[in-house]
Design a protein around this motif. Structure first.
Motif, PDB file in Angstrom:
ATOM      1  N   ASN A 371     -54.532  68.027  44.573  1.00  0.00           N
ATOM      2  CA  ASN A 371     -55.812  68.122  43.844  1.00  0.00           C
ATOM      3  C   ASN A 371     -55.914  67.176  42.657  1.00  0.00           C
ATOM      4  O   ASN A 371     -56.665  67.437  41.715  1.00  0.00           O
ATOM      5  N   ARG A 372     -55.159  66.099  42.685  1.00  0.00           N
ATOM      6  CA  ARG A 372     -55.197  65.154  41.566  1.00  0.00           C
ATOM      7  C   ARG A 372     -55.896  63.866  41.994  1.00  0.00           C
ATOM      8  O   ARG A 372     -56.056  63.586  43.176  1.00  0.00           O
ATOM      9  N   PHE A 373     -56.261  63.088  40.998  1.00  0.00           N
ATOM     10  CA  PHE A 373     -56.778  61.733  41.229  1.00  0.00           C
ATOM     11  C   PHE A 373     -55.698  60.742  40.815  1.00  0.00           C
ATOM     12  O   PHE A 373     -54.978  60.979  39.837  1.00  0.00           O
ATOM     13  N   ILE A 374     -55.607  59.650  41.562  1.00  0.00           N
ATOM     14  CA  ILE A 374     -54.666  58.595  41.161  1.00  0.00           C
ATOM     15  C   ILE A 374     -55.490  57.377  40.734  1.00  0.00           C
ATOM     16  O   ILE A 374     -56.455  56.991  41.402  1.00  0.00           O
ATOM     17  N   TYR A 375     -55.115  56.848  39.590  1.00  0.00           N
ATOM     18  CA  TYR A 375     -55.810  55.693  39.005  1.00  0.00           C
ATOM     19  C   TYR A 375     -54.930  54.465  39.232  1.00  0.00           C
ATOM     20  O   TYR A 375     -53.784  54.431  38.799  1.00  0.00           O
ATOM     21  N   TYR A 376     -55.497  53.466  39.938  1.00  0.00           N
ATOM     22  CA  TYR A 376     -54.754  52.240  40.210  1.00  0.00           C
ATOM     23  C   TYR A 376     -54.774  51.375  38.943  1.00  0.00           C
ATOM     24  O   TYR A 376     -55.773  50.686  38.682  1.00  0.00           O
ATOM     25  N   VAL A 377     -53.704  51.380  38.195  1.00  0.00           N
ATOM     26  CA  VAL A 377     -53.685  50.658  36.924  1.00  0.00           C
ATOM     27  C   VAL A 377     -52.250  50.299  36.535  1.00  0.00           C
ATOM     28  O   VAL A 377     -51.311  51.028  36.839  1.00  0.00           O
ATOM     29  N   ALA A 391     -56.330  49.278  29.732  1.00  0.00           N
ATOM     30  CA  ALA A 391     -55.899  49.912  30.988  1.00  0.00           C
ATOM     31  C   ALA A 391     -57.066  49.994  31.963  1.00  0.00           C
ATOM     32  O   ALA A 391     -57.517  51.080  32.314  1.00  0.00           O
ATOM     33  N   GLY A 392     -57.544  48.848  32.394  1.00  0.00           N
ATOM     34  CA  GLY A 392     -58.625  48.818  33.382  1.00  0.00           C
ATOM     35  C   GLY A 392     -58.059  48.926  34.795  1.00  0.00           C
ATOM     36  O   GLY A 392     -56.848  48.842  35.011  1.00  0.00           O
ATOM     37  N   PRO A 393     -58.950  49.077  35.761  1.00  0.00           N
ATOM     38  CA  PRO A 393     -58.516  49.293  37.148  1.00  0.00           C
ATOM     39  C   PRO A 393     -58.035  48.011  37.810  1.00  0.00           C
ATOM     40  O   PRO A 393     -58.492  46.921  37.485  1.00  0.00           O
ATOM     41  N   THR A 394     -57.121  48.167  38.767  1.00  0.00           N
ATOM     42  CA  THR A 394     -56.720  47.019  39.566  1.00  0.00           C
ATOM     43  C   THR A 394     -57.370  47.121  40.951  1.00  0.00           C
ATOM     44  O   THR A 394     -57.957  48.150  41.296  1.00  0.00           O
ATOM     45  N   THR A 395     -57.293  46.038  41.719  1.00  0.00           N
ATOM     46  CA  THR A 395     -57.992  45.953  43.004  1.00  0.00           C
ATOM     47  C   THR A 395     -57.463  46.992  43.995  1.00  0.00           C
ATOM     48  O   THR A 395     -56.271  46.982  44.338  1.00  0.00           O
ATOM     49  N   ALA A 396     -58.357  47.847  44.468  1.00  0.00           N
ATOM     50  CA  ALA A 396     -57.955  48.969  45.316  1.00  0.00           C
ATOM     51  C   ALA A 396     -57.547  48.532  46.723  1.00  0.00           C
ATOM     52  O   ALA A 396     -56.729  49.194  47.362  1.00  0.00           O
ATOM     53  N   THR A 397     -58.121  47.417  47.171  1.00  0.00           N
ATOM     54  CA  THR A 397     -57.865  46.972  48.551  1.00  0.00           C
ATOM     55  C   THR A 397     -56.362  46.868  48.842  1.00  0.00           C
ATOM     56  O   THR A 397     -55.935  47.123  49.960  1.00  0.00           O
ATOM     57  N   ARG A 398     -55.593  46.504  47.807  1.00  0.00           N
ATOM     58  CA  ARG A 398     -54.150  46.352  48.028  1.00  0.00           C
ATOM     59  C   ARG A 398     -53.487  47.689  48.351  1.00  0.00           C
ATOM     60  O   ARG A 398     -52.394  47.727  48.895  1.00  0.00           O
ATOM     61  N   MET A 399     -54.126  48.788  47.964  1.00  0.00           N
ATOM     62  CA  MET A 399     -53.553  50.104  48.231  1.00  0.00           C
ATOM     63  C   MET A 399     -54.069  50.693  49.545  1.00  0.00           C
ATOM     64  O   MET A 399     -53.686  51.796  49.928  1.00  0.00           O
ATOM     65  N   LEU A 412     -53.789  64.582  47.824  1.00  0.00           N
ATOM     66  CA  LEU A 412     -54.513  63.860  46.775  1.00  0.00           C
ATOM     67  C   LEU A 412     -56.011  64.059  47.000  1.00  0.00           C
ATOM     68  O   LEU A 412     -56.478  64.020  48.129  1.00  0.00           O
ATOM     69  N   LEU A 413     -56.758  64.214  45.896  1.00  0.00           N
ATOM     70  CA  LEU A 413     -58.199  64.456  46.022  1.00  0.00           C
ATOM     71  C   LEU A 413     -58.988  63.141  46.086  1.00  0.00           C
ATOM     72  O   LEU A 413     -60.022  63.055  46.734  1.00  0.00           O
ATOM     73  N   GLY A 414     -58.503  62.144  45.374  1.00  0.00           N
ATOM     74  CA  GLY A 414     -59.240  60.887  45.362  1.00  0.00           C
ATOM     75  C   GLY A 414     -58.523  59.820  44.565  1.00  0.00           C
ATOM     76  O   GLY A 414     -57.456  60.043  43.985  1.00  0.00           O
ATOM     77  N   MET A 415     -59.138  58.643  44.555  1.00  0.00           N
ATOM     78  CA  MET A 415     -58.551  57.472  43.916  1.00  0.00           C
ATOM     79  C   MET A 415     -59.563  56.836  42.974  1.00  0.00           C
ATOM     80  O   MET A 415     -60.768  56.970  43.178  1.00  0.00           O
ATOM     81  N   ALA A 434     -62.160  63.054  51.045  1.00  0.00           N
ATOM     82  CA  ALA A 434     -61.762  62.574  49.713  1.00  0.00           C
ATOM     83  C   ALA A 434     -62.886  61.716  49.121  1.00  0.00           C
ATOM     84  O   ALA A 434     -63.966  61.583  49.717  1.00  0.00           O
ATOM     85  N   VAL A 435     -62.648  61.150  47.954  1.00  0.00           N
ATOM     86  CA  VAL A 435     -63.623  60.254  47.337  1.00  0.00           C
ATOM     87  C   VAL A 435     -62.880  59.090  46.683  1.00  0.00           C
ATOM     88  O   VAL A 435     -61.702  59.208  46.333  1.00  0.00           O
ATOM     89  N   TYR A 436     -63.593  57.982  46.528  1.00  0.00           N
ATOM     90  CA  TYR A 436     -63.036  56.809  45.823  1.00  0.00           C
ATOM     91  C   TYR A 436     -63.988  56.442  44.701  1.00  0.00           C
ATOM     92  O   TYR A 436     -65.189  56.267  44.932  1.00  0.00           O
ATOM     93  N   LEU A 437     -63.462  56.370  43.492  1.00  0.00           N
ATOM     94  CA  LEU A 437     -64.269  56.076  42.309  1.00  0.00           C
ATOM     95  C   LEU A 437     -63.868  54.711  41.760  1.00  0.00           C
ATOM     96  O   LEU A 437     -62.728  54.274  41.952  1.00  0.00           O
ATOM     97  N   ILE A 438     -64.791  54.066  41.060  1.00  0.00           N
ATOM     98  CA  ILE A 438     -64.429  52.786  40.441  1.00  0.00           C
ATOM     99  C   ILE A 438     -64.727  52.798  38.942  1.00  0.00           C
ATOM    100  O   ILE A 438     -65.703  53.394  38.485  1.00  0.00           O
ATOM    101  N   ALA A 439     -63.846  52.128  38.222  1.00  0.00           N
ATOM    102  CA  ALA A 439     -64.105  51.794  36.814  1.00  0.00           C
ATOM    103  C   ALA A 439     -64.414  50.296  36.793  1.00  0.00           C
ATOM    104  O   ALA A 439     -64.250  49.605  37.796  1.00  0.00           O
TER     105      ALA A 439
END
Ligand code: SF4
Length: 506
Positions: A371-377, A391-399, A412-415, A434-439
């Motif tokens: 139930n957590r979110f993981i932030y690609y950073v 601490a901005g986001p990195t490119t999600a495509t690599r994940m 995991l709930l989302g990224m 799930a869901v994918y969010l962007i900063a």
């Protein structure tokens, strides 16, 4: 003495310039971005540009990096043939000493992103060395230095092709830009190198990005030659694609297009394109032996009166109690303000977690994705009492290659990341509900202000790639892929391309 360059002047000037560009955008970039903000009609893109402008001013005032990716250092040196060096090191050794000094400055520590043994251990060198150094011998007794700190997200989108001599450069660019996605953090600049050989075209593309942004002047006065005609045509056609800031759909994808050319073989037309991102960072100076260089501090009036604030429609979300059912009500394009605890992780951490899961090994104690979110950073280290550095986001495509495993096996709930996801990953997000969010990529200092505390949870040996737990308050994000698989990176550009077409038809 004129013509004699002392080691300390050379090293100190480059180190100071690297610090300078870590927190001062070039004024021409700020002006072009402000112009794009005023002209933007897409609310999502306008919000993203407002974040970039606010971040830019905050970094200039706080002397902290514009982006958490403080870049790979690229240096172009034109060295006068009559120059004498008062130094024992090689020129490259001196440049690397400057990088070391700049990136380890305790008052504004910068992120070390360089890894040695790229096909093997990929161990961080710890001080962002080595730099990429290009040297040319020219007449004279001065050293002209042009340097840049180039972000990985935009560098990863570098493209090369050998066209037929009769092919159309603008057609190739317009076909290629959509394939770059949004990982290069538009709006930015396209650097294009034409001619020579493969490596010469790439070098020209990189070098072209060091020129000042002058598209508005060019538009106002009209093109004076074939290259300027092409620049203008590519600028108009790429912006008509509707990709927009952060790929959300909008009017401004590129702020300028730069082209450098060189004679080529009669049989070939090598072309290279390298984008520069929202963290456009470069500086230029000359050393003549009279002492170190000092770069001008931009006048505060360069930054427009734009202060980003959350949209009234942004929904507050409590990360500590959010459920899958609640996340399922979010729609692509919704703006959210996240508060509570989230985990971080990027390339190396994902690789390690995936390997442990594949081997049936337990995850480290305390690491639970349920139930957590993981932030690609990969954040910058904190200074002066900060909870965390930019601490901005990195490119999600690599994940993407790890996402199905993460969603399927860790609950995991989302990224949270930046840029689009691939088709298979969107299917996986939908399948797992799930869901994918962007900063906003390139608004790293602004984003970091929402982070109240930070602690390492797992893999401390990975440095900035370790898994942290951040406590955040009102962290601004947008739903990029909702639980039904709708992607803002598909719908946004489609909608804005249609609108632009309609507008130009009327
Ligand atoms: S603005 Fe985007 S592409 Fe540029 S350095 Fe930052 S994260 Fe990377």
């Amino acid at each position: 003495m004129r013509g004699t360059i002392r080691r300390e002047d050379f090293v100190g000037s480059i180190a100071d310039a690297l610090q300078h560009i870590s927190y001062f955008h070039p004024p021409d970039y700020v002006r072009a971005l402000a112009h794009a903000y005023r002209a933007e009609e897409s609310p999502a893109a306008r919000d993203a540009i407002a974040q970039l402008l606010t971040n830019s001013r905050m970094c200039a005032e706080g002397h902290r990096p514009i982006c958490q990716d403080t870049g790979i250092v690229v240096v172009f040196l034109d060295i006068g043939m009559s120059v004498r060096w008062d130094a024992d090191d090689s020129v490259e050794q001196m440049v690397n000493e400057a990088v070391r000094r700049a990136y380890r400055d305790p008052d504004n520590i910068l992120r070390a992103s360089m890894v040695a043994d790229p096909l093997g251990t990929r161990k961080n060198t710890g001080d962002n060395t080595p730099a990429i150094v290009h040297m040319k011998l020219v007449p004279g007794d001065e050293v002209h230095v042009r340097l840049a700190a180039k972000g990985g997200g935009s560098e990863n989108k570098a493209t090369f092709a050998t066209l037929n001599p009769s092919d159309n450069l603008a057609d190739w660019v317009v076909k290629t830009v959509p394939t770059m996605g949004a990982g290069w953090c538009p709006p930015g600049i396209l650097g294009i190198g034409v001619g020579g050989t493969a490596e010469k075209a790439m070098l020209l593309a990189k070098e072209s990005l060091l020129a000042p942004i002058d598209m508005h002047e060019l538009k106002a006065r009209g093109p004076a030659n074939r290259i300027e005609e092409l620049r203008l045509a590519i600028y108009e056609r790429v912006n008509a694609l509707g990709i927009g800031a952060q790929g959300l759909g909008g009017l401004s994808t590129v702020l300028d297009v730069k082209i450098l050319d060189y004679p080529s073989h009669a049989a070939s037309l090598p072309v290279a394109m390298i984008p520069n991102c929202a963290a456009t960072r470069h500086a230029h100076f000359t050393l003549d032996g009279s002492g170190p260089a000092t770069l001008p501090v931009p006048d505060p009036s360069v930054w427009p009166e734009v202060q980003w604030g959350p949209a009234p429609s942004a929904r507050p979300i409590d990360l500590d109690s959010v459920t899958k059912d609640e996340a399922a009500t979010w729609k692509a394009g919704d703006m959210l303000l996240l508060s509570g605890r989230l985990l971080t992780g990027r390339d190396a951490a994902h690789q390690r977690v995936a390997r442990m899961l594949a081997n049936g090994e337990p995850l480290p104690e305390g690491l639970d994705f349920t139930n957590r979110f993981i932030y690609y950073v990969g954040p910058v280290d904190p200074v002066r009492g900060e909870a965390v550095g930019p601490a901005g986001p990195t490119t999600a495509t690599r994940m993407d290659k790890f996402t199905d495993v993460m969603l399927g096996q860790t609950r995991l709930l989302g990224m949270i990341g930046k840029a689009e996801r691939g088709g298979a990953t969107i299917d996986s997000i939908k399948r797992h509900g799930a869901v994918y969010l962007i900063a906003v990529g390139g608004a790293a200092y602004l984003v970091s202000k929402a982070i109240r505390s930070s602690r390492v949870v797992a893999f401390p040996d990975l440095g900035m790639e370790a898994i942290y737990e951040f406590e955040v308050e009102n962290m601004p994000v947008t739903v990029a892929v909702d639980s039904e698989g709708r992607s803002i990176h598909q719908t946004g550009p489609e909608e804005w391309r249609r609108r632009i077409e309609l507008k130009s038809a009327n």
